[in-house]
Design an enzyme around this catalytic site. Sequence first.
Site, PDB file in Angstrom:
ATOM      1  N   GLY A   1       0.799  -1.220   0.000  1.00 32.23           N
ATOM      2  CA  GLY A   1       0.000   0.000   0.000  1.00 32.23           C
ATOM      3  C   GLY A   1       0.829   1.266   0.000  1.00 32.23           C
ATOM      4  O   GLY A   1       0.290   2.364   0.000  1.00 32.23           O
ATOM      5  N   CYS A   2       2.136   1.122   0.010  1.00 33.02           N
ATOM      6  CA  CYS A   2       3.016   2.284  -0.027  1.00 33.02           C
ATOM      7  C   CYS A   2       3.668   2.347  -1.401  1.00 33.02           C
ATOM      8  O   CYS A   2       4.111   1.338  -1.923  1.00 33.02           O
ATOM      9  CB  CYS A   2       4.108   2.170   1.044  1.00 33.02           C
ATOM     10  SG  CYS A   2       3.478   2.167   2.724  1.00 33.02           S
TER      11      CYS A   2
END
Length: 150
Positions: free
Chosen positions: A60-61
């Site tokens: 998610g980064c």
Amino acid sequence: MDAATSTVNGPSIAEEQAELIDEFAFFDDWMQRYEYLIDLGRKLPAFPEEYRRDEFKLKGCQSQVWFVGEKRDGRLVFHAISDAAIVSGIIALLLRIYSGRTPAEIVATEPDFIAAIGLDAHLSPTRKNGLGAMLKAIRGRAQAELDAAA
């Protein structure tokens, strides 16, 4: 012990958030705040090399973030690092607030400092997603510890 109570290890989460808000209020503009954030990221402790593996990469980064939490004496201690300067600064903020706390303290405490310092309004959408992923990992680990103890 609730989240507003000082811990044996120093200030409570509420006190730590208030200190961060005061620190960021000192700066006149967001360029100075970004510089401060980058400086905080540079001061992160060395990340254990054994955790620089794909299984510890946070999903998610946009940038690469390695994240791990471990339980020590009833408290959760988090280690994290990123290959991006501003993200490392965000990690430093989150570790300052949440690392070394009990799972109950972590779950009971909303990250109010993020909005109070204006960070949420000054991050790109991808960095906001990364911040959300880091918070989810921290709070998720704490909730898992509470669930396991129940």
